[in-house]
Design a protein around this motif. Structure first.
Motif, PDB file in Angstrom:
ATOM      1  N   VAL A 197       0.840  -1.200   0.000  1.00  0.00           N
ATOM      2  CA  VAL A 197       0.000   0.000   0.000  1.00  0.00           C
ATOM      3  C   VAL A 197       0.873   1.247   0.000  1.00  0.00           C
ATOM      4  N   GLU A 198       0.538   2.223  -0.839  1.00  0.00           N
ATOM      5  CA  GLU A 198       1.327   3.452  -0.957  1.00  0.00           C
ATOM      6  C   GLU A 198       0.632   4.662  -0.349  1.00  0.00           C
ATOM      7  N   LYS A 199      -0.664   4.556  -0.096  1.00  0.00           N
ATOM      8  CA  LYS A 199      -1.409   5.626   0.555  1.00  0.00           C
ATOM      9  C   LYS A 199      -2.541   4.998   1.346  1.00  0.00           C
ATOM     10  N   GLU A 200      -3.198   5.788   2.181  1.00  0.00           N
ATOM     11  CA  GLU A 200      -4.254   5.218   3.019  1.00  0.00           C
ATOM     12  C   GLU A 200      -5.394   4.671   2.163  1.00  0.00           C
ATOM     13  N   GLU A 201      -5.850   3.475   2.534  1.00  0.00           N
ATOM     14  CA  GLU A 201      -6.967   2.823   1.849  1.00  0.00           C
ATOM     15  C   GLU A 201      -7.932   2.267   2.890  1.00  0.00           C
ATOM     16  N   LEU A 202      -9.198   2.228   2.528  1.00  0.00           N
ATOM     17  CA  LEU A 202     -10.185   1.496   3.314  1.00  0.00           C
ATOM     18  C   LEU A 202     -10.458   0.213   2.552  1.00  0.00           C
ATOM     19  N   ALA A 203      -9.950  -0.881   3.083  1.00  0.00           N
ATOM     20  CA  ALA A 203      -9.985  -2.154   2.359  1.00  0.00           C
ATOM     21  C   ALA A 203     -10.987  -3.118   2.976  1.00  0.00           C
ATOM     22  N   LEU A 204     -11.731  -3.778   2.112  1.00  0.00           N
ATOM     23  CA  LEU A 204     -12.544  -4.911   2.538  1.00  0.00           C
ATOM     24  C   LEU A 204     -11.771  -6.168   2.168  1.00  0.00           C
ATOM     25  N   ILE A 205     -11.372  -6.920   3.180  1.00  0.00           N
ATOM     26  CA  ILE A 205     -10.643  -8.171   2.966  1.00  0.00           C
ATOM     27  C   ILE A 205     -11.661  -9.296   2.819  1.00  0.00           C
ATOM     28  N   VAL A 206     -11.588 -10.014   1.721  1.00  0.00           N
ATOM     29  CA  VAL A 206     -12.522 -11.096   1.410  1.00  0.00           C
ATOM     30  C   VAL A 206     -11.729 -12.400   1.410  1.00  0.00           C
ATOM     31  N   ASP A 207     -11.889 -13.185   2.461  1.00  0.00           N
ATOM     32  CA  ASP A 207     -11.117 -14.418   2.634  1.00  0.00           C
ATOM     33  C   ASP A 207     -12.077 -15.601   2.564  1.00  0.00           C
ATOM     34  N   ILE A 208     -12.123 -16.258   1.424  1.00  0.00           N
ATOM     35  CA  ILE A 208     -13.019 -17.400   1.220  1.00  0.00           C
ATOM     36  C   ILE A 208     -12.176 -18.673   1.303  1.00  0.00           C
ATOM     37  N   GLY A 209     -12.187 -19.304   2.447  1.00  0.00           N
ATOM     38  CA  GLY A 209     -11.348 -20.468   2.675  1.00  0.00           C
ATOM     39  C   GLY A 209     -12.081 -21.775   2.462  1.00  0.00           C
ATOM     40  N   GLY A 210     -11.470 -22.857   2.945  1.00  0.00           N
ATOM     41  CA  GLY A 210     -12.073 -24.176   2.782  1.00  0.00           C
ATOM     42  C   GLY A 210     -13.283 -24.385   3.662  1.00  0.00           C
ATOM     43  N   GLY A 211     -13.284 -23.749   4.854  1.00  0.00           N
ATOM     44  CA  GLY A 211     -14.381 -23.988   5.792  1.00  0.00           C
ATOM     45  C   GLY A 211     -15.203 -22.774   6.141  1.00  0.00           C
ATOM     46  N   THR A 212     -14.649 -21.570   5.985  1.00  0.00           N
ATOM     47  CA  THR A 212     -15.350 -20.355   6.372  1.00  0.00           C
ATOM     48  C   THR A 212     -15.108 -19.251   5.353  1.00  0.00           C
ATOM     49  N   SER A 213     -16.010 -18.266   5.371  1.00  0.00           N
ATOM     50  CA  SER A 213     -15.836 -17.038   4.603  1.00  0.00           C
ATOM     51  C   SER A 213     -15.761 -15.897   5.601  1.00  0.00           C
ATOM     52  N   ASP A 214     -14.656 -15.153   5.565  1.00  0.00           N
ATOM     53  CA  ASP A 214     -14.390 -14.142   6.585  1.00  0.00           C
ATOM     54  C   ASP A 214     -14.081 -12.800   5.936  1.00  0.00           C
ATOM     55  N   PHE A 215     -14.501 -11.735   6.625  1.00  0.00           N
ATOM     56  CA  PHE A 215     -14.367 -10.390   6.081  1.00  0.00           C
ATOM     57  C   PHE A 215     -13.884  -9.439   7.170  1.00  0.00           C
ATOM     58  N   SER A 216     -13.037  -8.521   6.776  1.00  0.00           N
ATOM     59  CA  SER A 216     -12.610  -7.443   7.665  1.00  0.00           C
ATOM     60  C   SER A 216     -12.602  -6.137   6.886  1.00  0.00           C
ATOM     61  N   LEU A 217     -13.076  -5.087   7.537  1.00  0.00           N
ATOM     62  CA  LEU A 217     -12.955  -3.728   7.014  1.00  0.00           C
ATOM     63  C   LEU A 217     -11.865  -3.042   7.812  1.00  0.00           C
ATOM     64  N   ILE A 218     -10.819  -2.593   7.161  1.00  0.00           N
ATOM     65  CA  ILE A 218      -9.669  -2.065   7.882  1.00  0.00           C
ATOM     66  C   ILE A 218      -9.018  -0.935   7.086  1.00  0.00           C
ATOM     67  N   ARG A 219      -8.585   0.095   7.808  1.00  0.00           N
ATOM     68  CA  ARG A 219      -7.823   1.172   7.185  1.00  0.00           C
ATOM     69  C   ARG A 219      -6.354   0.756   7.151  1.00  0.00           C
ATOM     70  N   LEU A 220      -5.781   0.822   5.970  1.00  0.00           N
ATOM     71  CA  LEU A 220      -4.387   0.434   5.773  1.00  0.00           C
ATOM     72  C   LEU A 220      -3.590   1.645   5.309  1.00  0.00           C
ATOM     73  N   SER A 221      -2.353   1.708   5.763  1.00  0.00           N
ATOM     74  CA  SER A 221      -1.525   2.865   5.432  1.00  0.00           C
ATOM     75  C   SER A 221      -0.060   2.519   5.620  1.00  0.00           C
ATOM     76  N   PRO A 222       0.813   3.005   4.747  1.00  0.00           N
ATOM     77  CA  PRO A 222       2.255   2.774   4.946  1.00  0.00           C
ATOM     78  C   PRO A 222       2.769   3.440   6.212  1.00  0.00           C
ATOM     79  N   ASP A 223       2.082   4.480   6.685  1.00  0.00           N
ATOM     80  CA  ASP A 223       2.519   5.186   7.894  1.00  0.00           C
ATOM     81  C   ASP A 223       2.257   4.372   9.163  1.00  0.00           C
ATOM     82  N   ARG A 224       1.251   3.475   9.103  1.00  0.00           N
ATOM     83  CA  ARG A 224       0.905   2.706  10.307  1.00  0.00           C
ATOM     84  C   ARG A 224       1.313   1.236  10.201  1.00  0.00           C
ATOM     85  N   HIS A 225       2.032   0.926   9.162  1.00  0.00           N
ATOM     86  CA  HIS A 225       2.381  -0.465   8.872  1.00  0.00           C
ATOM     87  C   HIS A 225       3.100  -1.154  10.033  1.00  0.00           C
TER      88      HIS A 225
END
Length: 417
Positions: free
Chosen positions: A171-199
């Motif tokens: 990530v090069e600038k702040e983003e509001l990302a929805l993480i979509v993780d579709i695995g073998g047993g569960t589907s999981d989601f996170s909404l998270i602010r990502l930024s190189p400054d807080r890495h």
């Protein structure tokens, strides 16, 4: 640093990683492969145990034994304390799960050349839906197994948050990302602010706007496809000839579900199947089920269905041999058939996306990035359902089998450094 690791113990595949030269690195666990199938094969002829690809190959080679997959699915359920007969003695599923986990740790230690004592383990947002007590029990059980394996310090992280940490590296600038993780047993989601400054910050709670999950994943898609297209070939939906009743469906549901296939091999179940055979109207189809169980070929069938699902998603069409049922029998269908079979499951996953937006108080237009990961994240109808809500978001595909594990390594290095 090398005593610190992250482990993604997955329903279908697992990874382990460490920091190497200040870079999160997944370790080779089986030859040069950084993933290992979450599978065990108890070889009755040799009285030995195989894991990963060797387990699946041992089973497919025809050796007499017991294959177990989708081990993670029993965490938090009553099956955890149930027993199954292996080597003519009872084994609990906790023992079986511990056998795989111990082997996974030993493989990771063989790659690093030293003991691993500190770990962050991935976990779904919900091991068990709508049952906080069972969910806590699942995590406690996994923690106990990890401690018995020799880990001294044990932490947990939601799998989609771990995947976010992996993505944040680019990530090069702040983003509001929805993480979509579709695995073998569960589907999981996170909404998270990502930024190189807080890495590099340890505490990211202020950046996490929401987490949500549902106990639906790739193995459920396998099950639903199997029930819709394969189990009718074995008599599902048939009738009993002398009673106004359907053929019992429980056998088919067990056969279509990875972690319950072995229950059909119980002597009592085999007697029941023989009794039902004498009553069914369509004996030829039900005889296929009886023969499949007698030959303990349930996992061969499950592997073929999984292959058909993958082939349909990749090419739009599937044509897979079902020789384990009957010579020259084939499973042939279009992608639309798979999507019809899993439509309700996809709708439930889409409703979970809607729920996390409500929970966070975020509109779809505020989400700047969709990050897809997980082995089942390539299902076209599922991707279409999620993408349809976020017309202006950037789409990023992560490493389907490695993003969570890499993120767990990053999290572990922050916690234990």
């Amino acid at each position: 640093m090398m005593a610190i690791c992250g482990i993604d113990f997955g329903t279908s595949n697992s990874t382990a990683g460490c920091m190497v030269n200040d870079q999160p690195t997944l370790l080779p666990l089986e030859a040069d492969k950084s993933t290992i199938p979450s599978a065990l094969f108890y070889d009755f002829e040799e009285e030995s145990v195989y894991t990963g690809r060797a387990a699946i190959q041992g089973y497919l080679s025809g050796s007499e034994g017991r294959l177990l997959r989708s081990l993670k699915s029993v965490l938090g359920t009553s099956l955890m304390d149930a027993t199954t007969e292996i080597f003519n003695r009872p084994f609990t599923f906790r023992q079986i799960l511990a056998t795989f986990f111990n082997d996974l740790k030993q493989r990771a230690e063989a790659s690093t050349g030293q003991p691993l004592t500190q770990v962050v383990l991935g976990r779904p947002v919900h091991f068990v839906d709508d049952d906080a007590k069972a969910d806590r029990l699942a995590q406690d059980t996994l923690e106990s197994i990890a401690r018995d394996a020799g880990f001294r310090d044990i932490g947990f992280q939601f799998e989609p948050i771990a995947a976010a940490f992996d993505y944040e590296q680019q990530v090069e600038k702040e983003e509001l990302a929805l993480i979509v993780d579709i695995g073998g047993g569960t589907s999981d989601f996170s909404l998270i602010r990502l930024s190189p400054d807080r890495h590099h910050q340890l505490d990211r709670m202020a950046d996490i706007l929401g987490n949500a999950g549902v106990h639906i994943g790739g193995t459920d898609f396998d099950r639903l496809l199997s029930l819709a297209e394969v189990m009718p070939l074995l008599g599902l939906g048939g009738r009993l000839a002398h009673k106004d009743a359907p053929v019992p469906s429980s056998y088919y549901h067990q056969l279509a579900t990875w972690h319950t296939i072995n229950f059909l091999y119980d002597r009592k179940v085999k007697r029941e199947l023989s009794e039902v055979l004498s009553e069914v109207a369509d004996r030829a189809r039900f005889q296929r089920l009886v023969r499949l169980v007698e030959e303990r070929a349930g996992h061969q069938l499950a592997i073929a269905v999984e292959q058909a699902k993958i082939e349909a998603c990749d090419t739009g069409h599937a044509d897979v041999a079902l020789d384990m049922i009957e010579s020259e029998l084939r499973l042939n269908f279009e992608l639309a058939t798979l999507e019809a079979a899993i439509a309700d499951a996809v709708q439930s996953i889409d409703q979970t996306v809607e729920a996390i937006l409500r929970q966070a108080g975020v509109s779809p237009s505020q989400v700047t990035t969709l990050f897809f990961t997980g082995g089942a994240s390539g299902i076209p109808s599922l991707r279409h359902a999620v993408l349809g809500r976020f017309a202006h978001a950037k789409l990023v595909d992560g490493d389907r089998f490695g993003s969570v594990g890499t993120g767990l390594v990053i999290d572990a290095s922050r916690r234990y450094r």
